[in-house]
Design an enzyme around this catalytic site. Structure first.
Site, PDB file in Angstrom:
ATOM      1  NE  ARG A 155     104.468 -21.423 129.898  1.00 47.64           N
ATOM      2  CZ  ARG A 155     103.806 -22.504 130.248  1.00 47.64           C
ATOM      3  NH1 ARG A 155     103.860 -23.596 129.492  1.00 47.64           N
ATOM      4  NH2 ARG A 155     103.077 -22.531 131.349  1.00 47.64           N
ATOM      5  NE  ARG A 170      99.384 -30.652 136.665  1.00 47.60           N
ATOM      6  CZ  ARG A 170      99.611 -29.373 136.345  1.00 47.60           C
ATOM      7  NH1 ARG A 170      98.968 -28.409 136.987  1.00 47.60           N
ATOM      8  NH2 ARG A 170     100.467 -29.054 135.399  1.00 47.60           N
ATOM      9  CD  GLU A 201      97.867 -33.562 131.864  1.00 48.23           C
ATOM     10  OE1 GLU A 201      98.952 -33.203 132.355  1.00 48.23           O
ATOM     11  OE2 GLU A 201      97.079 -32.784 131.288  1.00 48.23           O
ATOM     12  N   GLY A 223     100.122 -24.838 126.525  1.00 45.25           N
ATOM     13  CA  GLY A 223     101.489 -25.215 126.848  1.00 45.25           C
ATOM     14  C   GLY A 223     101.810 -26.447 126.031  1.00 45.25           C
ATOM     15  CB  ILE A 273      96.926 -27.988 119.653  1.00 46.57           C
ATOM     16  CG1 ILE A 273      96.460 -26.635 120.207  1.00 46.57           C
ATOM     17  CG2 ILE A 273      97.435 -27.828 118.232  1.00 46.57           C
ATOM     18  CD1 ILE A 273      97.566 -25.620 120.377  1.00 46.57           C
ATOM     19  CD  GLU A 289      93.514 -35.136 123.040  1.00 46.96           C
ATOM     20  OE1 GLU A 289      92.271 -35.014 123.076  1.00 46.96           O
ATOM     21  OE2 GLU A 289      94.223 -35.183 124.060  1.00 46.96           O
ATOM     22  CG  HIS A 290      90.526 -31.630 119.258  1.00 49.20           C
ATOM     23  ND1 HIS A 290      89.583 -32.632 119.160  1.00 49.20           N
ATOM     24  CD2 HIS A 290      90.768 -31.468 120.587  1.00 49.20           C
ATOM     25  CE1 HIS A 290      89.247 -33.042 120.377  1.00 49.20           C
ATOM     26  NE2 HIS A 290      89.958 -32.352 121.255  1.00 49.20           N
ATOM     27  CG  ASP A 308      91.588 -20.363 120.955  1.00 55.29           C
ATOM     28  OD1 ASP A 308      91.650 -21.160 119.994  1.00 55.29           O
ATOM     29  OD2 ASP A 308      90.754 -20.484 121.869  1.00 55.29           O
ATOM     30  CG  HIS A 328     103.106 -30.966 129.553  1.00 52.23           C
ATOM     31  ND1 HIS A 328     103.576 -30.187 128.511  1.00 52.23           N
ATOM     32  CD2 HIS A 328     102.187 -30.203 130.194  1.00 52.23           C
ATOM     33  CE1 HIS A 328     102.968 -29.023 128.518  1.00 52.23           C
ATOM     34  NE2 HIS A 328     102.115 -29.005 129.529  1.00 52.23           N
ATOM     35  CG  ASN A 383      95.589 -29.246 138.736  1.00 58.33           C
ATOM     36  OD1 ASN A 383      96.399 -28.536 139.346  1.00 58.33           O
ATOM     37  ND2 ASN A 383      95.543 -29.286 137.423  1.00 58.33           N
TER      38      ASN A 383
END
Length: 395
Positions: free
Chosen positions: A242, A92, A382, A213, A332, A334-335, A283, A181, A7
């Site tokens: 964004r 990628r 990914e 993102g 985010i 997942e946790h 963050d 994504h 990547n």
């Protein structure tokens, strides 16, 4: 059988070497600050059951030198003896436009087509191409495969991907929704199907990739039929920096009243907006700490972030008609148990009943037993998805 995943960024190379027999990454690494001062090689791998992490400072002047450093390390650690040990290299590539809807073996013709997509992804595709060209020089005998972030969403119907703008903009300039994504959305959709023990082509899912993102996808019978990101990654959900969805006339307003240039507005919407724009911090962990201490702007940012997601859950439920599962993924997704709870609260009318205790315990299935819609938390991978697609493409 071994597959290397690359990547490439404008000044970095992320990589992972997979043993496809075990489906596990043998080593994961990053060459950073290429052609800059302080360039370094960071990597981690497991040896004797112990996780090894190393940082090596070294001068890397270009991507080809970076790739050489990667192969030197792989040889020194005995992961490969020679470049020919690699079955293929998976790259990628962010944007494949309408041309590419599958992983594709790279040759000069394909590379030329990828270069044609640069206007659609001027920040990403040039860096991806640089990595491809370096790999094609350094590992000429190894098959190279491009795996596109946009490919999974190429099954969207025209009424979902077209914008209500002059047809010539689409026909001549490619102005349409592409989505991103896709590699992550596809991976977690397959993992959800495996967990539910049902064929993917029988499932309707809403997948939520939430990181710095963020995007969501509506998946009908295993295929993407809509997604929140558009022609660029700026559209859709509120993100770390964004803005996500906004009235396009705001751009003209700012230009008229404040004299902002196009570049200034572009920078503001992509790098100074989202969570950062509202509360000064992008963050999510820091935003939570600020909110817990009573910072009203941080509390507002969290409310805006979860509200936007909830709106899209409702919209995609309407589009799909039947939803088998919501799938949270990304750093985010997942946790962040608090966010998942906020996004799913008061959605019983849609058949979503979250179990607060299971959610706090970070279980894979966090819905109540009586919930008509499963709510799953699935870690994305990914790099593994790219490796798997590259392997299938070469076989």
């Amino acid at each position: 059988m071994k597959v290397l995943v690359l990547n490439s960024g404008s000044s970095s190379i992320k990589y992972a070497l997979f043993d496809m027999d075990t489906q596990f990454a043998q080593i994961i690494g990053l060459i950073e600050r290429i052609a800059e001062s302080g360039s370094a090689h960071k990597y981690q791998y497991s040896s004797g059951g112990i996780e090894q992490k190393q940082i090596i400072s070294l001068a890397i002047n270009n991507h080809q030198q970076g790739l050489q450093a990667v192969f030197t390390l792989l040889s020194e650690l005995n992961f490969i003896q020679d470049i020919s040990d690699l079955f293929c290299i998976g790259h990628r590539v962010v944007h494949g436009g309408e041309k590419f809807c599958q992983p594709t073996l790279i040759d000069s013709t394909v590379l030329a087509e990828i270069k044609k997509m640069i206007p659609l992804a001027p920040l990403h595709n040039p860096a991806n191409i640089t990595g491809i060209e370096a790999a094609m020089v350094y590992a000429q005998s190894v098959p190279q495969v491009a795996v596109f972030d946009t490919a999974f969403h190429q099954t969207m119907p025209d009424y979902a991907f077209r914008y209500a703008v002059p047809t010539s903009w689409y026909a001549e300039q490619g102005v349409r929704r592409y989505g991103f994504h896709g590699t992550s959305h596809f991976y977690v959709a397959k993992q959800a199907a495996q967990y539910l023990n049902k064929p993917l082509n029988t499932l309707n899912l809403i997948t939520l990739h939430l990181g710095n993102g963020a995007s969501m996808a509506a998946i009908a019978s295993g295929k993407s039929i809509d997604t929140t990101m558009g022609m660029t990654p700026l559209e859709g959900l509120m993100m770390g920096t964004r803005s996500g969805d906004l009235d396009p006339a705001i751009i003209f307003y700012l230009s008229r009243t404040l004299g902002f240039t196009q570049n200034e507005i572009d920078n503001a919407l992509n790098k100074q907006s989202g969570l950062k724009g509202v509360c000064g911090e992008n963050d999510m962990r820091a935003v939570h700490k600020m909110a817990d201490k009573g910072d009203q702007q941080a509390q507002l940012a969290l409310a805006m972030y979860s509200y936007r997601i909830k709106k899209y859950i409702g919209a995609y439920t309407a589009v799909l008609g039947r939803v088998d599962a919501l799938v949270f993924t990304g750093g985010i997704g997942e946790h962040d148990a608090w966010l998942r709870e906020q996004c799913c609260s008061d959605l019983s009318i849609l058949g979503v009943e979250i179990d607060v205790e299971k959610n706090q315990q970070q279980q894979r299935e966090i819905n109540q037993v009586e919930s008509l819609v499963k709510v799953l938390v699935i870690a994305t991978n990914e790099e593994l998805e790219i490796a798997q697609q590259a392997e299938c493409c070469v076989r």
